[in-house]
Motif scaffolding. Structure first.
Motif, PDB file in Angstrom:
ATOM      1  N   VAL A 188    -105.854 -24.669 -74.529  1.00 40.33           N
ATOM      2  CA  VAL A 188    -106.757 -25.358 -73.608  1.00 40.33           C
ATOM      3  C   VAL A 188    -108.180 -25.134 -74.087  1.00 40.33           C
ATOM      4  N   GLY A 189    -108.977 -26.198 -74.111  1.00 40.48           N
ATOM      5  CA  GLY A 189    -110.368 -26.086 -74.524  1.00 40.48           C
ATOM      6  C   GLY A 189    -111.277 -26.857 -73.590  1.00 40.48           C
ATOM      7  N   GLU A 190    -112.475 -26.336 -73.383  1.00 40.75           N
ATOM      8  CA  GLU A 190    -113.432 -26.989 -72.503  1.00 40.75           C
ATOM      9  C   GLU A 190    -114.034 -28.213 -73.188  1.00 40.75           C
ATOM     10  N   LYS A 191    -114.198 -29.285 -72.435  1.00 42.54           N
ATOM     11  CA  LYS A 191    -114.730 -30.586 -72.869  1.00 42.54           C
ATOM     12  C   LYS A 191    -113.698 -31.334 -73.708  1.00 42.54           C
ATOM     13  N   ARG A 192    -113.996 -32.600 -74.007  1.00 40.62           N
ATOM     14  CA  ARG A 192    -113.064 -33.443 -74.770  1.00 40.62           C
ATOM     15  C   ARG A 192    -113.762 -34.058 -75.978  1.00 40.62           C
ATOM     16  N   CYS A 193    -114.445 -33.240 -76.719  1.00 45.92           N
ATOM     17  CA  CYS A 193    -115.177 -33.710 -77.891  1.00 45.92           C
ATOM     18  C   CYS A 193    -114.470 -33.256 -79.171  1.00 45.92           C
ATOM     19  N   ALA A 194    -114.998 -33.704 -80.299  1.00 46.43           N
ATOM     20  CA  ALA A 194    -114.399 -33.361 -81.585  1.00 46.43           C
ATOM     21  C   ALA A 194    -114.463 -31.860 -81.845  1.00 46.43           C
ATOM     22  N   THR A 196    -114.239 -29.464 -79.769  1.00 50.18           N
ATOM     23  CA  THR A 196    -113.197 -28.776 -79.006  1.00 50.18           C
ATOM     24  C   THR A 196    -111.878 -28.794 -79.757  1.00 50.18           C
ATOM     25  N   LEU A 197    -111.468 -29.960 -80.243  1.00 57.86           N
ATOM     26  CA  LEU A 197    -110.197 -30.053 -80.967  1.00 57.86           C
ATOM     27  C   LEU A 197    -110.258 -29.320 -82.300  1.00 57.86           C
ATOM     28  N   LEU A 198    -111.428 -29.289 -82.920  1.00 62.42           N
ATOM     29  CA  LEU A 198    -111.574 -28.513 -84.155  1.00 62.42           C
ATOM     30  C   LEU A 198    -111.354 -27.023 -83.898  1.00 62.42           C
ATOM     31  N   ARG A 199    -111.777 -26.544 -82.727  1.00 61.31           N
ATOM     32  CA  ARG A 199    -111.533 -25.141 -82.378  1.00 61.31           C
ATOM     33  C   ARG A 199    -110.038 -24.854 -82.277  1.00 61.31           C
ATOM     34  N   PHE A 200    -109.279 -25.832 -81.772  1.00 61.19           N
ATOM     35  CA  PHE A 200    -107.827 -25.633 -81.710  1.00 61.19           C
ATOM     36  C   PHE A 200    -107.251 -25.461 -83.103  1.00 61.19           C
ATOM     37  N   PHE A 214     -95.483 -34.563 -86.578  1.00 64.09           N
ATOM     38  CA  PHE A 214     -95.808 -35.624 -85.624  1.00 64.09           C
ATOM     39  C   PHE A 214     -96.969 -35.184 -84.743  1.00 64.09           C
ATOM     40  N   MET A 215     -97.862 -36.124 -84.461  1.00 61.31           N
ATOM     41  CA  MET A 215     -98.973 -35.913 -83.538  1.00 61.31           C
ATOM     42  C   MET A 215     -99.039 -37.097 -82.581  1.00 61.31           C
ATOM     43  N   CYS A 216     -99.156 -36.808 -81.291  1.00 60.07           N
ATOM     44  CA  CYS A 216     -99.290 -37.868 -80.285  1.00 60.07           C
ATOM     45  C   CYS A 216    -100.631 -37.718 -79.583  1.00 60.07           C
ATOM     46  N   SER A 217    -101.316 -38.834 -79.373  1.00 58.96           N
ATOM     47  CA  SER A 217    -102.589 -38.798 -78.659  1.00 58.96           C
ATOM     48  C   SER A 217    -102.883 -40.181 -78.104  1.00 58.96           C
ATOM     49  N   ASP A 218    -103.961 -40.261 -77.312  1.00 58.11           N
ATOM     50  CA  ASP A 218    -104.424 -41.573 -76.869  1.00 58.11           C
ATOM     51  C   ASP A 218    -105.427 -42.106 -77.886  1.00 58.11           C
ATOM     52  N   MET A 219    -106.198 -43.111 -77.515  1.00 55.90           N
ATOM     53  CA  MET A 219    -107.106 -43.762 -78.462  1.00 55.90           C
ATOM     54  C   MET A 219    -108.524 -43.227 -78.403  1.00 55.90           C
ATOM     55  N   TRP A 220    -108.703 -42.032 -77.856  1.00 58.00           N
ATOM     56  CA  TRP A 220    -110.021 -41.423 -77.790  1.00 58.00           C
ATOM     57  C   TRP A 220    -110.504 -41.112 -79.202  1.00 58.00           C
ATOM     58  N   PRO A 222    -112.883 -39.278 -80.790  1.00 60.01           N
ATOM     59  CA  PRO A 222    -113.004 -37.926 -81.355  1.00 60.01           C
ATOM     60  C   PRO A 222    -111.657 -37.305 -81.738  1.00 60.01           C
ATOM     61  N   TYR A 223    -110.613 -37.551 -80.921  1.00 60.35           N
ATOM     62  CA  TYR A 223    -109.293 -37.033 -81.261  1.00 60.35           C
ATOM     63  C   TYR A 223    -108.744 -37.696 -82.514  1.00 60.35           C
ATOM     64  N   LEU A 224    -108.923 -39.007 -82.625  1.00 61.57           N
ATOM     65  CA  LEU A 224    -108.408 -39.722 -83.792  1.00 61.57           C
ATOM     66  C   LEU A 224    -109.046 -39.215 -85.078  1.00 61.57           C
ATOM     67  N   LYS A 225    -110.349 -38.974 -85.039  1.00 57.09           N
ATOM     68  CA  LYS A 225    -111.057 -38.517 -86.242  1.00 57.09           C
ATOM     69  C   LYS A 225    -110.611 -37.121 -86.653  1.00 57.09           C
ATOM     70  N   VAL A 226    -110.509 -36.218 -85.684  1.00 58.27           N
ATOM     71  CA  VAL A 226    -110.144 -34.831 -86.010  1.00 58.27           C
ATOM     72  C   VAL A 226    -108.712 -34.755 -86.520  1.00 58.27           C
ATOM     73  N   ILE A 227    -107.792 -35.475 -85.889  1.00 60.00           N
ATOM     74  CA  ILE A 227    -106.394 -35.447 -86.323  1.00 60.00           C
ATOM     75  C   ILE A 227    -106.263 -36.033 -87.724  1.00 60.00           C
ATOM     76  N   ALA A 228    -106.997 -37.113 -88.000  1.00 60.70           N
ATOM     77  CA  ALA A 228    -106.959 -37.698 -89.342  1.00 60.70           C
ATOM     78  C   ALA A 228    -107.502 -36.735 -90.393  1.00 60.70           C
ATOM     79  N   LYS A 229    -108.448 -35.904 -90.012  1.00 57.38           N
ATOM     80  CA  LYS A 229    -109.053 -34.954 -90.949  1.00 57.38           C
ATOM     81  C   LYS A 229    -108.198 -33.708 -91.136  1.00 57.38           C
ATOM     82  N   LYS A 230    -107.667 -33.154 -90.054  1.00 59.01           N
ATOM     83  CA  LYS A 230    -106.983 -31.864 -90.114  1.00 59.01           C
ATOM     84  C   LYS A 230    -105.473 -31.970 -90.299  1.00 59.01           C
ATOM     85  N   ALA A 231    -104.859 -33.040 -89.808  1.00 57.82           N
ATOM     86  CA  ALA A 231    -103.395 -33.158 -89.887  1.00 57.82           C
ATOM     87  C   ALA A 231    -103.025 -34.531 -90.438  1.00 57.82           C
TER      88      ALA A 231
END
Length: 417
Positions: A188-194, A196-200, A214-220, A222-231
């Motif tokens: 769990v991380g505070e806020k929904r920015c890039a 935050t997900l990078l900290r995970f 496999f990774m599942c997410s919505d179309m937000w 910041p999530y799309l960018k981080v997942i494309a970069k890290k996974a």
């Protein structure tokens, strides 16, 4: 059977013995005080380094809350010893039934933490005649121990989403494990920015991230960018839940605007009270709603054309091949772009932008979707409601880990629940 015998069976401590037991009544409440003393010739353990040291002096007696039974409050009474440690200096000894300066025993803390999964923290405190803060510290202890001993091996599928909590639309980022054999909250991380997900991903580690499939997410974004970069090696899935939601919002927007236009021009308000006719699935309509919808389908309205486009899009999910699903998606988007219905065209452009991620649902053979994530989000909201609202993020974080984290617990000789 004597009470001392029972205590030695369920809660025995090496180098300590139970002595006197006294039953008192305080403010119409029975209290059982159980005295504990160290065994003869036993040496106290330093609370700093954990080595046995020579004694220095003895402090006044302290009471430690134990698990109540028969409606009687139970306390351990013990005079803490101070030791003269060559490394740490003069410190208070470490006792096996409590940690640090806590006034409750470890057994009582685990007891309260388990009940806190089923009742609100305020109810647990009221039922067992303790304070809300005691329950909070018990949950905190359970979460800290569980997070320190959690097993993170074998994780191949993750779901990422955001949750709204408290006032002023505050958001948190939640990451779930959605493997078939294990569904749980991981982080769990505070806020929904890039950031935050990078900290995970920093917490999760490069080695474990490289094992993700496999990774599942919505179309937000910041999530799309981080997942494309890290996974980037994982199949990133955008499933039907969010796309159907966007389609329903578009239809609702078209219906509301067209209903106002019909009223303004003086036409019969045929779209009045028809919202759920277009948003519900056809098979879920009542007989009356089905008849009303059949009557509306005779009109050549933008709302009707939008509804028919949405219903036609349902065929998309019946495909198995990513190739043919892509062919259908391209044709459907072309039809929508020629429809002159701006909200639907906006959805079509969005689907085109995320075409490859949408088709990943078929590449994953429909085994993973954000539907699992949405189900866990519903449980998370229940967990927050049970506490009647959290004001601090840390408290919310503890509650979510405690209820959804599937955290391990230490092995004990006897369970009180």
């Amino acid at each position: 059977m004597q009470l001392k015998t029972l205590l030695n069976r369920v809660q025995k401590y090496q180098s300590f013995i139970y002595t006197d037991m006294e039953l008192n009544e305080q403010d119409s409440q029975l209290e059982l005080n159980i005295a504990i003393r160290p065994r003869s010739n036993s040496r106290a353990v330093c609370s700093g380094c954990g080595r046995k040291c020579a004694g220095y002096d003895t402090l006044p007696q302290r009471r430690f809350e134990f698990i109540p039974f028969w409606g009687i409050l139970v306390y351990f009474v013990y005079a803490m010893r101070r030791v003269d440690c060559p490394v740490c200096g003069i410190t208070v000894e470490r006792v096996p039934w409590a940690e640090g300066k806590r006034t409750g025993t470890n057994a009582y803390a685990w007891f309260l933490a388990d009940w806190a999964k089923h009742l609100s923290w305020a109810q647990v405190a009221d039922h067992f005649r303790t304070s809300w803060y005691t329950v909070y510290r018990s949950v905190e202890m359970a979460v800290q121990w569980g997070r320190a001993n959690v097993n993170l091996n074998g994780i191949t599928a993750l779901g990422v989403d955001e949750l709204c909590w408290g006032r002023w639309h505050r958001y948190i980022t939640v990451v779930y494990q959605i493997n078939r054999d294990s569904v749980r909250l991981l982080w769990v991380g505070e806020k929904r920015c890039a950031k935050t997900l990078l900290r995970f991903f920093r917490w999760f580690g490069k080695e474990r991230t490289g094992c993700l499939e496999f990774m599942c997410s919505d179309m937000w974004k910041p999530y799309l960018k981080v997942i494309a970069k890290k996974a980037s090696q994982a199949i990133h899935i955008l499933d039907r839940f969010h796309m159907v939601a966007h389609l329903n919002k578009a239809i609702d927007h078209v219906r509301a605007a067209e209903a106002k236009e019909l009223e303004r021009k003086g036409y019969v308000p045929v779209l009045k009270k028809s919202r759920w006719l277009f948003l519900k699935r056809r098979e879920n309509l009542t007989d009356k709603q089905d008849t009303s919808l059949a009557a509306l389908l005779q009109y050549n309205l933008k709302t009707i054309r939008s509804y028919l486009l949405k219903e036609d899009f349902q065929s998309f999910w019946e495909y198995r091949s990513p190739y043919w699903a892509g062919v259908f998606l391209d044709r459907w988007c072309s039809r929508v772009m020629r429809s002159r219905i701006d909200p639907m065209k906006k959805v079509a452009r969005m689907l085109r932008r995320h075409r490859e991620l949408i088709l990943n649902w078929f590449r994953a053979r429909k085994e993973f979707s954000s539907g699992i994530v949405e189900g866990l989000n519903a449980k998370a909201k229940v967990a927050t409601r049970k506490a009647y609202g959290f004001k601090r993020f840390k408290t919310l974080e503890l509650a979510l880990y405690h209820n959804l984290g599937a955290l391990p617990v230490p092995v004990v000789t006897h369970k009180f629940f």
